[in-house]
Design an enzyme around this catalytic site. Structure first.
Site, PDB file in Angstrom:
ATOM      1  N   HIS A   1       0.713  -1.245   0.051  1.00 30.30           N
ATOM      2  CA  HIS A   1       0.188   0.029  -0.102  1.00 30.30           C
ATOM      3  C   HIS A   1       1.079   1.268  -0.038  1.00 30.30           C
ATOM      4  O   HIS A   1       0.465   2.395   0.030  1.00 30.30           O
ATOM      5  CB  HIS A   1      -0.922   0.115   1.196  1.00 30.30           C
ATOM      6  CG  HIS A   1      -1.814   0.761   1.375  1.00 30.30           C
ATOM      7  ND1 HIS A   1      -2.013   1.903   2.415  1.00 30.30           N
ATOM      8  CD2 HIS A   1      -3.166   0.900   0.416  1.00 30.30           C
ATOM      9  CE1 HIS A   1      -3.145   2.607   1.926  1.00 30.30           C
ATOM     10  NE2 HIS A   1      -3.901   2.238   0.647  1.00 30.30           N
TER      11      HIS A   1
ATOM     12  N   LYS B   1       3.271   4.516  -0.942  1.00 32.39           N
ATOM     13  CA  LYS B   1       3.466   5.580  -2.004  1.00 32.39           C
ATOM     14  C   LYS B   1       4.849   6.283  -1.893  1.00 32.39           C
ATOM     15  O   LYS B   1       4.958   6.965  -0.887  1.00 32.39           O
ATOM     16  CB  LYS B   1       2.302   6.621  -1.854  1.00 32.39           C
ATOM     17  CG  LYS B   1       0.801   5.845  -2.257  1.00 32.39           C
ATOM     18  CD  LYS B   1       0.236   5.831  -0.757  1.00 32.39           C
ATOM     19  CE  LYS B   1      -1.070   5.322  -1.023  1.00 32.39           C
ATOM     20  NZ  LYS B   1      -1.755   4.354  -0.408  1.00 32.39           N
TER      21      LYS B   1
ATOM     22  N   ASP C   1      17.012  10.893  -7.519  1.00 34.03           N
ATOM     23  CA  ASP C   1      18.441  11.344  -7.242  1.00 34.03           C
ATOM     24  C   ASP C   1      19.153  11.449  -5.701  1.00 34.03           C
ATOM     25  O   ASP C   1      20.060  12.094  -5.412  1.00 34.03           O
ATOM     26  CB  ASP C   1      18.775  12.755  -7.838  1.00 34.03           C
ATOM     27  CG  ASP C   1      18.434  12.549  -9.334  1.00 34.03           C
ATOM     28  OD1 ASP C   1      18.802  11.541 -10.156  1.00 34.03           O
ATOM     29  OD2 ASP C   1      18.600  13.870 -10.035  1.00 34.03           O
TER      30      ASP C   1
ATOM     31  N   HIS D   1      -9.118  11.241   1.627  1.00 31.21           N
ATOM     32  CA  HIS D   1      -8.201  10.055   1.585  1.00 31.21           C
ATOM     33  C   HIS D   1      -6.941  10.296   2.472  1.00 31.21           C
ATOM     34  O   HIS D   1      -6.034   9.369   2.376  1.00 31.21           O
ATOM     35  CB  HIS D   1      -7.999   9.767   0.098  1.00 31.21           C
ATOM     36  CG  HIS D   1      -7.225   8.451  -0.114  1.00 31.21           C
ATOM     37  ND1 HIS D   1      -5.944   8.326  -0.514  1.00 31.21           N
ATOM     38  CD2 HIS D   1      -7.756   7.151   0.186  1.00 31.21           C
ATOM     39  CE1 HIS D   1      -5.537   6.787  -0.718  1.00 31.21           C
ATOM     40  NE2 HIS D   1      -6.509   6.320  -0.096  1.00 31.21           N
TER      41      HIS D   1
ATOM     42  N   LYS E   1      -4.067  10.754   5.109  1.00 29.73           N
ATOM     43  CA  LYS E   1      -3.895  10.427   6.492  1.00 29.73           C
ATOM     44  C   LYS E   1      -3.121  11.162   7.182  1.00 29.73           C
ATOM     45  O   LYS E   1      -1.754  11.131   6.750  1.00 29.73           O
ATOM     46  CB  LYS E   1      -3.314   8.989   6.189  1.00 29.73           C
ATOM     47  CG  LYS E   1      -4.077   7.792   5.473  1.00 29.73           C
ATOM     48  CD  LYS E   1      -3.624   7.812   4.077  1.00 29.73           C
ATOM     49  CE  LYS E   1      -4.089   6.696   3.162  1.00 29.73           C
ATOM     50  NZ  LYS E   1      -5.397   6.488   3.116  1.00 29.73           N
TER      51      LYS E   1
ATOM     52  N   ASP F   1      -0.058  18.761  19.246  1.00 25.51           N
ATOM     53  CA  ASP F   1       0.070  19.991  20.031  1.00 25.51           C
ATOM     54  C   ASP F   1       0.868  20.987  19.107  1.00 25.51           C
ATOM     55  O   ASP F   1       1.441  21.721  19.668  1.00 25.51           O
ATOM     56  CB  ASP F   1       1.023  19.508  21.304  1.00 25.51           C
ATOM     57  CG  ASP F   1       0.542  18.629  22.226  1.00 25.51           C
ATOM     58  OD1 ASP F   1      -0.826  18.544  22.380  1.00 25.51           O
ATOM     59  OD2 ASP F   1       1.355  17.940  22.819  1.00 25.51           O
TER      60      ASP F   1
END
Length: 474
Positions: free
Chosen positions: A217, A219, A224, A392, A394, A399
């Site tokens: 899952h 991404k 470089d 979508h 996350k 604080d």
């Protein structure tokens, strides 16, 4: 004969479930319910989805790869002394726990730039690919053949044609259409190295030896060894044509430079070597830093790693909150560890704010998540449901100084079944940027109050609780 078969199935699977020390009481109860009520269906489901296992060979291979990586590039992992130096005492437990998962300790010298939206994130990423001189490494769960997917693939093809080493890896389920597309073949013909993580090319073998729903899952983009991208966005347009009725998908992405780029490189390299069988010899693990940068670290987990690491990380972070905690996630099906940590934070006076989609693309999650609303609201948490598409993103902020963004949801899939990667950072400026984004989500959301939940019809409450009870099976 029928009765004997029935008893054998029920007793056999019951013993197997009882022998598993790794199952939580909630998961164990869910499997008991399904096997006892529907023994044939339950037995088949348990055979297909009951055990979190990629196979003994995969775990051995995973351990060997990580041992080799740690022996080759010790500096990438930083050291615990920096965590003590860079992170305030109140927040050290979260960073120390994250370091225990992969060995990545807090590293200084990072810059984190939050992208304005998905379109801007994709345009900036393509600009960075166009400027690449040495290598481009890309890993996505979902890659669609839409405007974003085509533009990204073409940029990578152009990079490969001018001599840049390009490696592209996608998940076998999430990108199943893309790996059979003309564009995938065109990338390979241009010299792009491609790989399919957790391939479904031989589904029967996968079913017999592993689980078909264990997925990558993550991404990740690395350019470089100087730039990496981290967040929730797949390689797809916000319109997300495969589930267009829930669109737009609302994501968050950060462009990162500095020490943690090498940490994300390690995550990518471990997946690549695990999938292709190649060696680590051609991977550059070079640490770059940014002057006056901020402390950050990468945390990646998955089914070949330590069981329970993600919920334990979240619960540890939640416990460090002193004044405020805000979380956005599209999929909220927490285990007891995370749920009780959230309630405990609210009970001790922390301003706990949770943002979920109003309309979810998963009917299971939609029902299960609402079964927890009453407990959270009665503890003092604030709940908002985002109404303008599928939220979508996350995100987690604590604080106004600690933030986490990445691919992990607060659900059982991210906790147990998926390979995930997240960025954990300590900085007031970047955390404020993420908090502003969270405030934008709240402005486009409807508040949920306890009176709303108490007014739900009985059949609705029963439905939510039934789905939550058997959630580990679904």
């Amino acid at each position: 004969m029928f009765l004997i078969l029935h008893v054998i199935i029920v007793v056999g699977f019951t013993i197997r479930i009882l022998l598993r020390d790794d199952l939580s009481p909630t998961s164990r109860l869910a499997w008991f319910v399904v096997v006892l009520i529907l023994p044939y269906v339950g037995g088949a489901l348990y055979f297909l989805f009951g055990e979190i296992d990629l196979g003994h060979h995969a775990k051995e291979r995973h351990s060997a790869i990580w041992c080799e990586i740690k022996s080759r590039c010790t500096a990438v992992f930083s050291n615990a002394n920096l965590t003590q130096k860079l992170i305030a005492p109140a927040y050290r437990p979260g960073f120390s726990y994250a370091a225990s998962v992969n060995g990545f300790h807090t590293a200084d010298g990072n810059s984190v730039e939050l992208m304005p939206d998905q379109v801007a994130a994709r345009e900036r990423l393509i600009e960075d690919i166009e400027a690449a001189k040495d290598h481009v490494h890309v890993l996505y769960y979902i890659w669609l053949e839409d405007n974003t997917g085509i533009a990204t693939a073409k940029a990578i093809i152009r990079a490969a044609q001018r001599g840049v080493v390009c490696r592209v890896m996608v998940d076998g389920l999430g990108s199943r259409a893309f790996i059979n597309s003309h564009l995938w073949k065109k990338m390979r013909a241009a010299g792009v190295h491609t790989a399919v993580s957790l391939s479904l090319k031989h589904p029967i073998h996968t079913i017999l030896t592993s689980r078909i729903d264990l997925r990558n899952h993550r991404k990740i983009t690395i350019i470089d060894n100087a730039i990496t991208y981290c967040g929730s966005q797949n390689c797809a347009d916000p319109e997300f044509r495969i589930k267009a009725k829930y669109a737009p998908w609302v994501d968050i992405m950060a462009r990162v430079k500095g020490s943690v780029v090498a940490q994300n490189q390690v995550i990518f390299a471990s997946d690549w070597v695990q999938t292709t069988g190649e060696t680590l010899d051609n991977f550059p693990f070079v640490i770059t830093t940014v002057s006056q940068g901020i402390p950050a670290q990468i945390m990646g987990d998955g089914p070949t790693g330590r069981l329970g690491s993600t919920p334990q990380l979240f619960s540890t972070l939640i416990s460090t909150a002193q004044t405020a905690l805000t979380i956005s996630t599209p999929y909220f099906v927490p285990d007891s560890t995370v749920l009780e940590a959230l309630c405990a934070a609210a009970h001790r006076g922390i301003k706990v704010t949770l943002i979920f989609p109003k309309h979810n693309d998963s009917w299971v999650v939609s029902a299960a998540s609402r079964s927890y609303y009453r407990k959270l609201l009665e503890a003092g948490a604030r709940i908002y449901e985002f109404r303008d598409g599928l939220l979508h993103a996350k995100t987690l902020t604590i604080d106004g100084v600690v933030s986490l963004i990445g691919s992990s949801n607060l659900d059982l899939r991210s906790f147990d079944l998926n390979y995930e990667n997240n960025l954990l950072l300590y900085d007031e400026s970047v955390s404020n940027d993420i908090q502003e984004r969270q405030s934008e989500y709240i402005a486009r959301s409807d508040p949920v109050v306890i009176e709303d939940v108490l007014a739900w019809r009985r059949r609705k409450r029963i439905w939510h609780n039934v789905i939550a009870t058997i959630g580990p099976v679904l």
